[in-house]
Design a protein around this motif. Structure first.
Motif, PDB file in Angstrom:
ATOM      1  N   ARG A   2       0.841  -1.209   0.000  1.00 25.25           N
ATOM      2  CA  ARG A   2       0.000   0.000   0.000  1.00 25.25           C
ATOM      3  C   ARG A   2       0.871   1.251   0.000  1.00 25.25           C
ATOM      4  O   ARG A   2       0.548   2.247  -0.653  1.00 25.25           O
ATOM      5  CB  ARG A   2      -0.899  -0.040   1.242  1.00 25.25           C
ATOM      6  N   GLU A 336      -2.019   7.614   7.241  1.00 24.75           N
ATOM      7  CA  GLU A 336      -3.249   6.844   6.991  1.00 24.75           C
ATOM      8  C   GLU A 336      -2.930   5.377   6.680  1.00 24.75           C
ATOM      9  O   GLU A 336      -3.742   4.503   6.959  1.00 24.75           O
ATOM     10  CB  GLU A 336      -4.044   7.473   5.843  1.00 24.75           C
ATOM     11  N   THR A 340      -4.834   2.872   8.866  1.00 21.92           N
ATOM     12  CA  THR A 340      -5.814   1.988   8.230  1.00 21.92           C
ATOM     13  C   THR A 340      -5.451   0.522   8.456  1.00 21.92           C
ATOM     14  O   THR A 340      -6.316  -0.297   8.780  1.00 21.92           O
ATOM     15  CB  THR A 340      -5.866   2.274   6.704  1.00 21.92           C
ATOM     16  N   GLN A 341      -4.154   0.204   8.281  1.00 21.66           N
ATOM     17  CA  GLN A 341      -3.741  -1.197   8.463  1.00 21.66           C
ATOM     18  C   GLN A 341      -3.977  -1.625   9.915  1.00 21.66           C
ATOM     19  O   GLN A 341      -4.470  -2.717  10.181  1.00 21.66           O
ATOM     20  CB  GLN A 341      -2.253  -1.417   8.126  1.00 21.66           C
ATOM     21  N   SER A 344      -7.650  -2.057  10.599  1.00 19.01           N
ATOM     22  CA  SER A 344      -8.161  -3.245   9.886  1.00 19.01           C
ATOM     23  C   SER A 344      -7.786  -4.526  10.639  1.00 19.01           C
ATOM     24  O   SER A 344      -8.622  -5.411  10.825  1.00 19.01           O
ATOM     25  CB  SER A 344      -7.594  -3.316   8.469  1.00 19.01           C
TER      26      SER A 344
END
Lengths: 370, 239
Positions: A2, A336, A340-341, A344
């Motif tokens: 990512r 981010e 985000t990871q 998640s």
């Protein structure tokens, strides 16, 4: 993965935005739909000060852009003329570093810069004379002879074949549009400032002016990024599925191998709710520890890759360059990505907790103790 | 006074498919201070009976009344709380928490009861001294022998000050020396503190020490014998 993907997008945006358009542009109302030399805005101090009041604005580059026929003794070609403030332009695009012959122009130069492809096509070198023929402001004739001060190598192949840079005042004189501009390109301190500054300028300048951000000006780049990003998200989803199965497998194993222990605890008098809380914190602690370790291991690597992007060579580099981008694979350190990871993974852990809870809820001590 | 009253207790596994009658109408009354062995061949229903008495499994029919409370009327939460306050468990394979020391294993059950730190620390030490593990309090179960682990399990069972202790084949995994030591300790607790013990066993040495032997065959009480054992602890130790 990512980080690499987002890094590439940032690089594409940076290349496109800082190579030419800027993050925001201000035009005369309706200019973008109908790019006519007659739709100009006045370069006034009051307008400039309106633009620079926001701290996020780093530079404002005034431009007068038009088209003309460039000619030499035997050849001619349609070209794009960019009249600009050389100093401000160099701040944004670093154009002075792209000079391959001759020297960079100054605000008072009477010469022009021509792109390398145009120079080759017209067989023009430094100190040769370029003739420009075009239509000026409100139907005036725009005709002039200009010495070539320097030759620049532009990354964008289209621009490299047909661009002429000249000092703003010279361009205004050539077009008969004294103190008039087609656009004011704005460079901001960060990508995050685009939305608030655009809104602020739209509100301040009203309908007389057209305020556009880079996404409005380059919808094809936005689409390219969106379509590529969709593929990336699908890949990410598949990766998360694999990770989720890994986490679920671990939690399932942790549960099954301790069913007897759970049975003992409930038998001797531990409430299931209390045991559930214990399992929740235990699993959360394992999840957070895993994230912490992965960040410890991942951040230095990503930082190194961010500082030292992977350079592309050969045909791959050439094709990337032809698209107007730097031939590198950059890595992003955007918060981010980590956020985000992290979220998640924690969500996956929490969803996987349903398994031990399900087993615990229906656990019969007598069966667990067998 | 009866600590446990069992009336017409039945347990049928798989009642709708292939029914297995584990208990067939058990009637039993156990008084305070008894040292009762439940004996019988494998599959006779000993463990099922202990599970019913301990509230670890639900009967198909019949009642288990402990200290006047019909435990089948209790909800899941109430039953767990009831076990915590009234019943001590000793399991065949010790079932101590492997990450806790002997002391912590004993303290744990008192922490569940919400007792004060000073109180549970003192009681854990006192109990471990009573079972002869004063020197091994801070050892984890993996550093204790089978007999020592079972003695920790007995100390844990006693820690909650239960009305009685249920022990499912407590000597099954022990050698003869450890079996003797454990029996001696249980008898001492029974005689000196009037603690009620109910245990299932195959072990003839344990059966010989019991003051009441309930034989179960095919889920029914075949024999219920009150022996004349008044165990001499010194003699027991010498044996």
């Amino acid at each position: 993965m990512r980080s690499m993907q987002l890094g590439s997008y940032s690089n594409m945006i940076k290349n496109s935005v800082e190579a030419y358009s800027g993050y925001i542009q201000v035009h005369d109302s309706g200019y973008w739909e109908n790019k006519s030399i007659n739709r100009l805005l006045e370069d006034s101090d009051s307008l400039r000060s309106e633009l620079t009041t926001n701290q996020a604005v780093k530079y404002v580059i005034p431009r007068l852009e038009t088209f003309a026929l460039a000619a030499t003794e035997n050849l001619s070609k349609g070209v794009a003329i960019i009249g600009t403030d050389p100093e401000a332009e160099n701040h944004m695009t670093g154009i002075a570093d792209k000079i391959s012959a001759g020297k960079y122009i100054t605000a008072n130069s009477d010469g022009v810069l021509i792109s390398e492809g145009l120079s080759e096509y017209l067989s023009l070198g430094v100190n040769d004379t370029l003739v420009l023929l075009g239509q000026g402001y409100h139907g005036t004739n725009a005709v002039g002879k200009f010495p070539v001060t320097g030759i620049i190598k532009l990354v964008n192949p289209q621009m490299n074949n047909n661009t002429v840079y000249m000092p703003l005042s010279l361009c205004q004189y050539y077009n008969g549009s004294n103190n008039m501009l087609t656009s004011l390109a704005i460079v901001l301190d960060s990508y995050e400032s685009v939305a608030p500054v655009t809104s602020e300028l739209k509100a301040k300048l009203g309908s007389e002016y057209e305020v556009m951000d880079w996404e409005e000006m380059q919808p094809e780049l936005v689409q390219l990024i969106q379509s590529d990003n969709a593929g990336g998200i699908i890949m990410l989803g598949i990766l998360y599925m694999v990770i989720a199965f890994g986490i679920f497998g671990t939690i399932m194993m942790m549960t099954i191998e301790r069913i007897r222990e759970f049975g003992v605890l409930i038998s001797i008098g531990m409430q299931k709710v209390r045991l559930s809380v214990l399992i929740f914190f235990e699993t959360l602690l394992i999840g957070i520890s895993g994230l912490f370790i992965s960040f410890i291991a991942g951040v230095p690597l990503l930082y190194y890759m961010h500082q030292h992007p992977i350079p592309l060579t050969g045909d791959a580099a050439k094709s990337i360059e032809e698209m107007g981008y730097e031939p590198i694979i950059p890595f992003s350190l955007a918060p981010e990505i980590f956020f985000t990871q992290g979220i998640s993974i924690l969500l996956i852990v929490l969803v996987c907790l349903f398994y031990p809870y399900f087993r615990l809820w229906y656990l019969k001590p007598a069966e667990a103790l067998k | 006074m009866s600590v446990i009253e069992i009336t017409n207790l039945q347990k049928i596994y798989n009642p709708k498919k292939i029914p297995v009658h584990a208990l067939n109408g058990i009637n039993l009354s156990i008084e305070e201070g008894e040292f009762t062995a439940i004996v019988g061949p494998s599959g006779s229903g000993k463990s099922t009976l202990l599970n019913m008495i301990g509230g670890l499994d639900e009967p198909t029919e019949g009642k288990v009344i402990i200290n006047g409370v019909d435990i089948s009327t209790l909800s899941g939460r109430q039953l767990i709380d009831f076990r915590l306050k009234n019943i001590g468990f000793v399991f065949q394979n010790y079932s101590l928490l492997p990450v806790l020391t002997a002391r912590e294993n004993v303290e744990f059950i008192m922490q569940l009861q919400g007792r004060k730190k000073l109180e549970y620390k003192q009681r854990a030490e006192q109990l471990l001294e009573e079972v002869g593990l004063a020197e091994r309090m801070d050892n984890r179960p993996s550093h204790l022998s089978g007999g020592q682990q079972q003695r920790v399990a007995v100390a844990r069972a006693l820690a909650s000050k239960p009305k009685f202790i249920l022990a499912d084949e407590p000597t099954a995994n022990l050698d003869s020396h450890s079996t003797n030591e454990l029996l001696e300790m249980m008898l001492k607790l029974n005689q000196e503190e009037n603690m009620t013990f109910i245990f299932s066993t195959h072990d003839q040495r344990v059966i010989d020490k019991a003051r009441r032997v309930v034989s179960i065959v095919d889920g029914k009480i075949e024999e219920d014998i009150f022996t004349s054992n008044t165990v001499d602890l010194k003699e027991s130790h010498e044996n």
